[in-house]
Write an enzyme that holds these catalytic residues in place. Structure first.
Site, PDB file in Angstrom:
ATOM      1  N   LYS A   1     -72.099 -51.925 -12.571  1.00 53.59           N
ATOM      2  CA  LYS A   1     -72.771 -50.730 -12.046  1.00 53.59           C
ATOM      3  C   LYS A   1     -74.067 -51.094 -11.331  1.00 53.59           C
ATOM      4  O   LYS A   1     -74.585 -52.197 -11.474  1.00 53.59           O
ATOM      5  CB  LYS A   1     -72.970 -49.704 -13.170  1.00 53.59           C
ATOM      6  CG  LYS A   1     -71.611 -49.063 -13.533  1.00 53.59           C
ATOM      7  CD  LYS A   1     -71.688 -47.866 -14.429  1.00 53.59           C
ATOM      8  CE  LYS A   1     -70.258 -47.314 -14.612  1.00 53.59           C
ATOM      9  NZ  LYS A   1     -70.142 -46.366 -15.706  1.00 53.59           N
TER      10      LYS A   1
ATOM     11  N   ARG B   1     -65.718 -51.171 -21.650  1.00 57.04           N
ATOM     12  CA  ARG B   1     -64.896 -50.946 -20.452  1.00 57.04           C
ATOM     13  C   ARG B   1     -65.404 -51.882 -19.355  1.00 57.04           C
ATOM     14  O   ARG B   1     -66.532 -51.708 -18.889  1.00 57.04           O
ATOM     15  CB  ARG B   1     -64.996 -49.474 -20.036  1.00 57.04           C
ATOM     16  CG  ARG B   1     -64.165 -49.098 -18.847  1.00 57.04           C
ATOM     17  CD  ARG B   1     -64.331 -47.622 -18.519  1.00 57.04           C
ATOM     18  NE  ARG B   1     -63.464 -47.233 -17.429  1.00 57.04           N
ATOM     19  CZ  ARG B   1     -63.765 -47.373 -16.143  1.00 57.04           C
ATOM     20  NH1 ARG B   1     -64.915 -47.892 -15.783  1.00 57.04           N
ATOM     21  NH2 ARG B   1     -62.901 -46.991 -15.226  1.00 57.04           N
TER      22      ARG B   1
HETATM   23  C1  9MG Z   1     -64.000 -43.952 -15.179  1.00 53.55           C
HETATM   24  N1  9MG Z   1     -65.277 -44.478 -15.600  1.00 53.55           N
HETATM   25  C2  9MG Z   1     -66.223 -45.052 -14.807  1.00 53.55           C
HETATM   26  N2  9MG Z   1     -67.292 -45.401 -15.536  1.00 53.55           N
HETATM   27  C3  9MG Z   1     -67.021 -45.038 -16.819  1.00 53.55           C
HETATM   28  C4  9MG Z   1     -67.727 -45.114 -18.038  1.00 53.55           C
HETATM   29  O1  9MG Z   1     -68.960 -45.599 -18.086  1.00 53.55           O
HETATM   30  N3  9MG Z   1     -67.144 -44.648 -19.150  1.00 53.55           N
HETATM   31  C5  9MG Z   1     -65.889 -44.107 -19.112  1.00 53.55           C
HETATM   32  N4  9MG Z   1     -65.365 -43.649 -20.260  1.00 53.55           N
HETATM   33  N5  9MG Z   1     -65.174 -44.004 -17.980  1.00 53.55           N
HETATM   34  C6  9MG Z   1     -65.738 -44.455 -16.862  1.00 53.55           C
END
Ligand code: 9MG
Length: 337
Positions: free
Chosen positions: A274, A309
């Site tokens: 990010k 994630r």
């Molecule tokens: C789809 N998506 C993009 N960034 C995300 C994040 O930080 N958390 C979750 N659950 N989905 C995300």
């Protein structure tokens, strides 16, 4: 002395009298007293103790007793080879196979949620994700699949095609049918904090105090999910790094991650590649943000995050193995000398 509240703390070694977060070697609880002192959390009411320290439920059949890796598989048109639909599908399956060597869950999404992204129609989104999920299952890859969508029709089609859980960045607020669908299917759902929608969310985000506001929002969304018939043990919470947050908001949330265990649900963290990682780390292109993303993932693991994630599954897994061997998880602490 009057009891105030539980306080999440991190660090190793854990004091013997502190209340541990199940599975974590680094997160534990003390009790804050009225005079500001901290002491062992032994006198907290049983309900609070249970909420803090009970083992979290399995996630799509995977035990949540160590940080799980969720691999990001975007299936937007710009993500794959431009040699036509057939090659794009082969490409997606190849990537899924590569990722599933190190990922516990694959998160598949057909609508970009990047700041400024334009929405896509239900039919377009279904036509992106469903063939990919079918092809992954058809090729024998059994890794649990999360469908990243805010639309109930897309989620239903993806679950029918072989997905196992729903990742809704609006925490069931975008589509009024989503909560009923998740309740009916009995699948896990990630409730993420966000404000506005991807197109406008980064336009001057404001909070009085970001951490308690995000915490309270997630508590409210958990209550709404339960009221709609979704079992509590199906809920996952996520502070939504980068979704309507400035750099200062993101950093405040990351520093306070352990606090979110007080919601009594597995915590998911999505910080991979990010913008704030690029800004702080001095890396403009997404792939160049991998080292910073791994650093943030390890910080999340030390704060007891249950699901990370990430784009870079192999690199993250390798870092987690080392972190675990050095005492990061209860399991890791038993690693042979
Ligand atoms: C789809 N998506 C993009 N960034 C995300 C994040 O930080 N958390 C979750 N659950 N989905 C995300």
């Amino acid at each position: 002395m009057r009891r105030l509240r539980p306080v999440a703390m991190t660090g190793t070694p854990r004091p013997a009298d502190a209340l541990p977060l199940a599975g974590s070697g680094t997160v534990w609880w003390r009790e804050a007293l009225a005079d500001g002192a901290l002491r062992a959390a032994g006198d907290l009411p049983a309900e609070v103790r249970d909420r803090l320290s009970d083992p979290r439920p399995d996630l799509c059949g995977v035990p949540a007793d160590r940080p799980l890796v969720m691999g990001i598989l975007n299936v937007t048109p710009d993500s794959f080879s431009d040699g036509g639909a057939h090659y794009a599908l082969e490409d997606a399956v190849r990537r899924a196979r590569g990722m599933s060597a190190e990922a516990d869950i694959l998160d598949i999404g057909g609508e970009s949620t990047r700041p400024g992204a334009k929405p896509v129609s239900v039919q377009a989104e279904i036509s992106r994700v469903v063939p990919v999920i079918r092809a992954i299952r058809g090729s024998g890859i059994a890794t649990p699949i999360s469908i990243d969508t805010r639309k109930a029709e897309v989620a239903a089609a993806a679950l029918d095609a072989g997905a196992d859980m729903v990742n809704d960045v609006t925490a069931l607020r975008y589509d009024p049918e989503m909560a009923a669908l998740v309740a009916e299917r009995g699948v896990p759902v990630c409730l993420m904090h966000s404000v506005a929608d991807p197109e406008t969310m980064q336009q001057n985000p404001r909070y009085d105090d970001v951490v308690p506001e995000v915490f309270d929002h997630l508590a409210e969304r958990m209550a709404a999910a339960e009221a709609a018939g979704i079992a509590r043990d199906r809920l996952i919470v996520d502070p939504g790094i980068g979704f309507g947050k400035s750099m200062a908001h993101n950093l405040a949330l990351l520093r306070a991650l352990a606090l979110f265990h007080d919601l009594g649900a597995p915590v998911l963290l999505g910080a991979s590649r990010k913008r704030f990682i690029g800004t702080i780390g001095g890396a403009e292109a997404g792939p160049d943000r991998m080292p910073g993303s791994v650093a943030v993932a390890l910080h999340g693991a030390a704060q007891g995050v249950h699901i990370l994630r990430v784009h870079d599954t192999a690199e993250t897994r390798q870092a987690l193995r080392l972190w675990g061997a050095l005492g990061g998880t209860e399991e890791g602490q038993n690693h042979g000398a």
